[in-house]
Design an enzyme around this catalytic site. Structure first.
Site, PDB file in Angstrom:
ATOM      1  N   VAL A  17       0.830  -1.211   0.000  1.00 38.99           N
ATOM      2  CA  VAL A  17       0.000   0.000   0.000  1.00 38.99           C
ATOM      3  C   VAL A  17       0.860   1.254   0.000  1.00 38.99           C
ATOM      4  O   VAL A  17       0.635   2.178  -0.789  1.00 38.99           O
ATOM      5  CB  VAL A  17      -0.953  -0.005   1.203  1.00 38.99           C
ATOM      6  CG1 VAL A  17      -1.747   1.301   1.258  1.00 38.99           C
ATOM      7  CG2 VAL A  17      -1.902  -1.194   1.138  1.00 38.99           C
ATOM      8  N   ARG A  49      13.470  -2.005   6.247  1.00 37.89           N
ATOM      9  CA  ARG A  49      14.639  -2.469   5.500  1.00 37.89           C
ATOM     10  C   ARG A  49      15.089  -1.361   4.538  1.00 37.89           C
ATOM     11  O   ARG A  49      14.597  -1.261   3.407  1.00 37.89           O
ATOM     12  CB  ARG A  49      14.307  -3.747   4.730  1.00 37.89           C
ATOM     13  CG  ARG A  49      13.917  -4.901   5.650  1.00 37.89           C
ATOM     14  CD  ARG A  49      13.699  -6.193   4.873  1.00 37.89           C
ATOM     15  NE  ARG A  49      12.577  -6.082   3.952  1.00 37.89           N
ATOM     16  CZ  ARG A  49      11.309  -6.288   4.307  1.00 37.89           C
ATOM     17  NH1 ARG A  49      11.011  -6.581   5.563  1.00 37.89           N
ATOM     18  NH2 ARG A  49      10.344  -6.175   3.415  1.00 37.89           N
ATOM     19  N   GLU A 131     -10.439   6.089   6.023  1.00 37.40           N
ATOM     20  CA  GLU A 131     -11.305   5.438   5.031  1.00 37.40           C
ATOM     21  C   GLU A 131     -10.721   4.098   4.574  1.00 37.40           C
ATOM     22  O   GLU A 131     -11.456   3.136   4.323  1.00 37.40           O
ATOM     23  CB  GLU A 131     -11.488   6.357   3.819  1.00 37.40           C
ATOM     24  CG  GLU A 131     -12.431   5.824   2.763  1.00 37.40           C
ATOM     25  CD  GLU A 131     -13.870   5.780   3.229  1.00 37.40           C
ATOM     26  OE1 GLU A 131     -14.426   4.649   3.329  1.00 37.40           O
ATOM     27  OE2 GLU A 131     -14.446   6.840   3.505  1.00 37.40           O
ATOM     28  N   LYS A 207     -13.178  -4.582  11.323  1.00 37.05           N
ATOM     29  CA  LYS A 207     -13.931  -3.669  10.456  1.00 37.05           C
ATOM     30  C   LYS A 207     -15.356  -3.476  10.967  1.00 37.05           C
ATOM     31  O   LYS A 207     -15.910  -2.371  10.898  1.00 37.05           O
ATOM     32  CB  LYS A 207     -13.934  -4.220   9.034  1.00 37.05           C
ATOM     33  CG  LYS A 207     -12.543  -4.260   8.405  1.00 37.05           C
ATOM     34  CD  LYS A 207     -12.522  -5.031   7.104  1.00 37.05           C
ATOM     35  CE  LYS A 207     -11.113  -5.083   6.517  1.00 37.05           C
ATOM     36  NZ  LYS A 207     -11.038  -5.909   5.284  1.00 37.05           N
ATOM     37  N   GLY A 306      -5.921  -4.734  -1.677  1.00 35.55           N
ATOM     38  CA  GLY A 306      -4.939  -4.551  -2.748  1.00 35.55           C
ATOM     39  C   GLY A 306      -4.264  -3.212  -2.652  1.00 35.55           C
ATOM     40  O   GLY A 306      -4.815  -2.254  -2.089  1.00 35.55           O
TER      41      GLY A 306
END
Length: 430
Positions: A17, A49, A131, A207, A306
């Protein structure tokens, strides 16, 4: 007139993300500046890292000292996408103390400590937007918090985890078993190497806590959410669902009690009619069904996870927070004025599908029906199939409380003619 001095953004985390957030900030810099009214500048990126190559990110911006980054004093907005409880919680509260607003995608932290984080934001006159913490790219929190602020939300019913929906959809459409469908989800990258958080409902429960708190203007923590996983769902359950004109989904359900005096939040597998809009949500997609007094029924649908979809939600919050910074204002904070109690699962009322293994002999059905009647659970339909002295008995109830159903099942297990309870599943969406 556009301000020339840029708003400075610190990015905590640069994984799937975070890297997408950085990419969009770079490639859409002019559009973002036009929408905000000032340029935004990526001022630093905190990572674990530092030696890893990160395309499109200036290596000079990369640091392993996240605390020093948020303490710089010139940061306007901190974007937190590292996840987990610590060090995320400490970094967010430090960001507030040093004058920054925060955009987060951290559902676990918000479900556990949302009230404290909102209080810290308010104390320091800062924004806390999230959001991206629920349902990826789907605009959901802002509609609940702002668009429906003048309405009364009574129920939020949704598929909020793409991994579990992919697995259940595969089981339904191909007849695959749970493990086979999970293996495919893993191979395609939908499931993590350790899928526990998804398949046992922990992700969806976090959630649900966030959604319930916003929808009902009350504080709902992760511990308040009843949670059941989906690892025990079988091909036989799907066969039974099809006979009822249903399918099976892992649902997050947040409800206001009929008398308005309490709320409940729960996550569990459930049968839903094929006629319900959620039944047609396929693959790794998410969808949330909202029911309110004035607007009636609304459905929000789209990719729930995703890198790019989640980054889209993060950037939407970033634009809103930056606009607030320019205007010298803050957006909506926590709304918990109703302070409603969160009821336990025992008080939840719904329909049930119960599959029993019983002896195939006269009088069994009468015994089972008597037990249901003695516990105040009304039977809607019953179906019995028998062979070679054994039988299966499928009972679908009218609406009953979870406590009443629990007492019924306990009594059924004591009958000599009942060999076992093969499955119990709630029926929702009717």
């Amino acid at each position: 007139m556009m301000r020339t001095r840029p708003l400075k953004v610190a990015l905590l985390g640069c994984g799937v993300v975070g890297s997408e957030v950085a990419r969009i900030m770079t490639t859409h810099a002019d559009d973002l500046a036009a929408r905000i009214g000032a340029p935004v500048e990526l001022a630093g990126v905190a990572v674990r890292r530092p030696g890893k190559v990160r395309d499109g990110i200036d290596p000079n911006l990369v640091t392993t000292d996240a605390t020093a980054l948020v303490k710089r004093g010139d940061i306007d907005v901190v974007v937190e996408v590292i996840g987990g409880i610590e060090p995320a919680r400490g970094l967010i509260t430090t960001a507030f103390e040093y004058g920054a607003s925060v955009v987060s995608a951290n559902k676990a932290l918000l479900a556990q400590d949302g009230a404290a984080l909102h209080a810290a934001a308010e104390e320091h006159d800062a924004d806390l937007y999230y959001e991206a913490a629920v349902a990826g790219a789907i605009p959901l929190i802002r509609p609940l918090r702002e668009s429906l602020a003048g309405d009364k939300v009574n129920r939020v019913l949704g598929i909020v985890n793409g991994t579990t929906n992919f697995i259940l959809d595969k089981m339904d459409s191909t007849g695959a078993g749970y493990q086979e469908a999970l293996d495919e989800a893993t191979a395609l990258g939908y499931a993590e190497a350790d899928p526990t958080a998804d398949v046992e409902g922990f992700d969806a429960a976090a959630k649900a806590a966030i959604l319930a708190g916003i929808a009902f203007h009350t504080r709902v923590r992760l511990d308040d959410v009843h949670r059941e996983g989906m690892t025990e769902v079988t091909a036989a359950d799907f066969a039974s669902a099809r006979e009822m004109g249903c399918t099976i989904k892992l649902l997050a359900i947040c409800e206001r009690a009929t008398d308005g005096a309490s709320v409940t939040a729960r996550v569990h597998p459930a049968m839903i009619p094929l006629s319900h809009p959620l039944a047609s949500v396929r693959g790794a997609y998410n969808a949330v069904f909202v029911e309110s007094d004035a607007s009636g029924q609304l459905m929000f649908y789209g990719p729930g996870a995703g890198g790019a979809p989640t980054a889209s939600a993060v950037l939407g919050d970033l634009v809103a927070v930056c606009r607030n910074r320019l205007n010298g204002s803050t957006g909506p904070g926590e709304s918990a004025y109703t302070a409603l109690p969160v009821s336990g699962m025992g008080e939840v009322v719904t329909r049930y599908h119960i599959s029993l293994d019983v002896a195939d002999k006269p009088g069994v059905l009468a015994q089972v029906a008597t037990v249901f009647a003695e516990h105040g659970v009304s039977i809607d339909t019953v179906r019995q199939q028998g062979k070679d002295g054994e039988a299966s008995l499928v009972v679908v109830t009218h609406r009953a409380s979870d406590a009443a159903l629990g007492g019924t099942v306990e009594a059924l297990r004591k009958l000599d003619t009942v060999r076992g309870v093969a499955s119990i599943m709630r029926v929702e969406g009717e």
